[in-house]
Write an enzyme that holds these catalytic residues in place. Structure first.
Site, mmCIF file in Angstrom:
data_model
loop_
_atom_site.group_PDB
_atom_site.id
_atom_site.type_symbol
_atom_site.label_atom_id
_atom_site.label_comp_id
_atom_site.label_asym_id
_atom_site.label_seq_id
_atom_site.Cartn_x
_atom_site.Cartn_y
_atom_site.Cartn_z
ATOM 1 N N ASP A 141 42.170 0.622 -63.732
ATOM 2 C CA ASP A 141 40.763 1.037 -63.696
ATOM 3 C C ASP A 141 39.813 -0.163 -63.804
ATOM 4 O O ASP A 141 38.761 -0.191 -63.158
ATOM 5 C CB ASP A 141 40.465 2.077 -64.782
ATOM 6 C CG ASP A 141 40.793 1.585 -66.172
ATOM 7 O OD1 ASP A 141 41.617 0.657 -66.286
ATOM 8 O OD2 ASP A 141 40.239 2.115 -67.145
ATOM 9 N N GLY A 142 40.196 -1.208 -64.571
ATOM 10 C CA GLY A 142 39.357 -2.401 -64.726
ATOM 11 C C GLY A 142 39.200 -3.138 -63.409
ATOM 12 O O GLY A 142 38.096 -3.565 -63.038
ATOM 13 N N THR A 174 49.810 0.540 -63.057
ATOM 14 C CA THR A 174 49.745 0.424 -64.512
ATOM 15 C C THR A 174 50.898 1.201 -65.137
ATOM 16 O O THR A 174 51.245 2.290 -64.665
ATOM 17 C CB THR A 174 48.423 0.919 -65.159
ATOM 18 O OG1 THR A 174 48.616 1.064 -66.561
ATOM 19 C CG2 THR A 174 47.939 2.243 -64.610
ATOM 20 N N ASP A 234 50.571 2.552 -67.821
ATOM 21 C CA ASP A 234 49.934 3.617 -68.610
ATOM 22 C C ASP A 234 49.803 4.924 -67.824
ATOM 23 O O ASP A 234 49.594 5.976 -68.424
ATOM 24 C CB ASP A 234 48.538 3.176 -69.070
ATOM 25 C CG ASP A 234 48.553 1.858 -69.808
ATOM 26 O OD1 ASP A 234 49.595 1.533 -70.405
ATOM 27 O OD2 ASP A 234 47.532 1.152 -69.801
ATOM 28 N N ARG A 277 68.492 7.811 -90.998
ATOM 29 C CA ARG A 277 67.121 7.335 -91.206
ATOM 30 C C ARG A 277 66.110 8.060 -90.312
ATOM 31 O O ARG A 277 66.480 8.644 -89.288
ATOM 32 C CB ARG A 277 67.028 5.846 -90.844
ATOM 33 C CG ARG A 277 67.553 4.927 -91.908
ATOM 34 C CD ARG A 277 67.590 3.512 -91.377
ATOM 35 N NE ARG A 277 67.897 2.569 -92.439
ATOM 36 C CZ ARG A 277 68.338 1.340 -92.229
ATOM 37 N NH1 ARG A 277 68.532 0.910 -90.990
ATOM 38 N NH2 ARG A 277 68.582 0.542 -93.229
ATOM 39 N N HIS A 297 55.451 -5.766 -74.988
ATOM 40 C CA HIS A 297 55.408 -6.150 -73.572
ATOM 41 C C HIS A 297 56.752 -6.083 -72.857
ATOM 42 O O HIS A 297 56.786 -6.252 -71.629
ATOM 43 C CB HIS A 297 54.794 -7.547 -73.434
ATOM 44 C CG HIS A 297 53.333 -7.553 -73.781
ATOM 45 N ND1 HIS A 297 52.892 -7.589 -75.073
ATOM 46 C CD2 HIS A 297 52.233 -7.482 -73.000
ATOM 47 C CE1 HIS A 297 51.568 -7.563 -75.086
ATOM 48 N NE2 HIS A 297 51.146 -7.496 -73.844
ATOM 49 N N GLN A 339 58.088 -3.556 -72.204
ATOM 50 C CA GLN A 339 57.910 -2.385 -71.316
ATOM 51 C C GLN A 339 57.299 -2.760 -69.972
ATOM 52 O O GLN A 339 57.308 -1.968 -69.038
ATOM 53 C CB GLN A 339 57.000 -1.348 -71.991
ATOM 54 C CG GLN A 339 57.615 -0.738 -73.232
ATOM 55 C CD GLN A 339 56.566 -0.125 -74.153
ATOM 56 O OE1 GLN A 339 56.356 1.063 -74.138
ATOM 57 N NE2 GLN A 339 55.909 -0.950 -74.959
#
Ligand code: F6P
Length: 368
Positions: free
Chosen positions: A122-123, A144, A146, A181, A291, A293
């Site tokens: 988007d940027g 992205t 995201d 855990r 990062h 990812q």
């Protein structure tokens, strides 16, 4: 005899990198040269390459063998917003921004570029707005990890990040089981929960926490205790970096006032681990993937998407289209208005079918 190149196009990769960028660069370069005999220029380091007039010709040989490579052969920058470029600091030490769009337009003109293919999020699309207003044709290609760009059902890079996060969660599962855990894995995604939702479901995580659904600590603690009471001594939590407690705030790891995206998220998983230990007395550990990812080779689905997107971007230019964003809608590669999609984020709707399926499987989203 080879005919004279009809068009000269520039290509850039802007914003944070993601696997699949090189697949688009390769598809654009080869389609433009083999199908149309155009000239292709690789713009270095995103918009910074236009601001500083750093561009180099790309030939088929330059893009040979890059399909499987992560990163971008052109380099990228997530700070070089041409509309608000940080040029220094004022007397109070605050960054000063300048609109360098006129400089960029001059450099684009001096290279005689007919169009720019901007691969970004988007940027990048909002940074390109000034070029479109200045009469330069820009075709956007959405990337992205995201998956939060408006107008497209999917961005390339996302499926690789899901695969990496899922693999990490699978590995965490075995050690969680061995030690009985609670194990938390924090994934990226900014203010959208797509990555946490998909990796969480793919790995069979017990608890998935996303920014769109603020979590309640008591609900999570009760869920962990309920699992224990039926013999499940470990619990896997997949949390998005943008998740927050009900009535709480996002967890910021760093502020970078010179970046168009100044708030760097991170650390909510550590906070949650502390809270779960306090509330349940259960030993809890957190892994922040970070990062990793965004690194490494793209999965085949992202290579295919990058190739199809790059090919479509060149076809749009060949058809004489202007200001379009290549998108995937209903499993079809098509295009949308670039300006309409800039500056907006696509978050997970609460009626998302996968989210509903996970709820039906008794996955805890921290809210009920
Ligand atoms: O937008 C991609 C992304 O990886 C986000 O998931 C994350 O919040 C951000 O970029 C990290 O940015 P940087 O690379 O500047 O640390």
């Amino acid at each position: 005899m080879t005919s004279k190149p009809e068009k000269r196009i520039g290509i850039l990769t802007g914003g944070g990198d993601c696997p699949g960028l090189n697949a688009v660069i390769r598809a654009v370069t080869k389609t433009a040269i083999f199908d149309h005999n155009w000239k292709v220029f690789g713009i270095e380091d995103g918009f910074l390459g236009i601001i500083e007039n750093r561009m180099r010709p790309l030939e088929p040989d330059d893009v040979s063998g890059i399909l499987t490579r992560g990163g971008t052969i052109l380099g990228t920058s997530n700070k070089a917003d041409p509309i608000a470029y940080p040029t220094g600091v004022d007397e109070d030490g605050k960054p000063v921004f300048e609109d360098l769009t006129p400089t960029c337009l001059r450099h684009i003109k001096s290279r005689e570029l007919d169009a720019i293919i901007a691969i970004g999020g988007d940027g990048t699309m909002s940074g390109a707005k000034g070029f479109v207003d200045g009469g330069v044709n820009v075709i956007g290609v959405p990337k992205t990890i995201d998956n939060d760009l408006v107008g497209t059902d999917i961005t390339f890079g996302f499926q690789t990040a899901v695969a990496i996060a899922t693999d990490a969660l699978d590995r965490i599962h075995t050690t969680a089981d061995a030690h009985h855990r609670v194990m938390i894995v924090e994934v990226m995604g900014r203010n959208a929960g797509w990555l946490a939702l998909h990796a969480g479901i793919a790995s069979g995580s017990d608890v998935i926490l996303i920014p769109e659904i603020p979590y309640n600590l008591d609900v999570i603690a009760r869920y962990i205790e309920k699992r224990k009471s039926v013999g499940r001594h470990h619990t896997i939590v997949c949390i998005s970096e943008g998740a927050k407690e009900e009535g709480g705030e996002i967890t910021v790891s760093k502020l970078d006032p010179t970046s168009p995206d100044p708030i760097k998220l991170g650390g909510v998983g550590n906070k949650l681990a502390h809270d779960i230990e306090r509330l349940t007395g259960r030993e809890t550990r957190c892994t922040i993937l970070g990062h990793v990812q965004r690194g490494g080779s793209p999965v085949p689905a992202d290579r295919l998407l990058g190739t199809a997107f790059g090919h479509h971007a060149v076809n749009l230019l060949a058809e004489g289209q202007q200001g379009r964003l290549v998108v995937m809608r209903d499993n079809k590669v098509t295009d949308a208005d670039l300006i309409q999609s800039a500056d907006k984020q696509r978050t997970v709707p609460l009626d998302d079918p996968l989210l509903q399926a996970a709820r039906a499987l008794d996955t805890c989203f921290g809210d009920e």
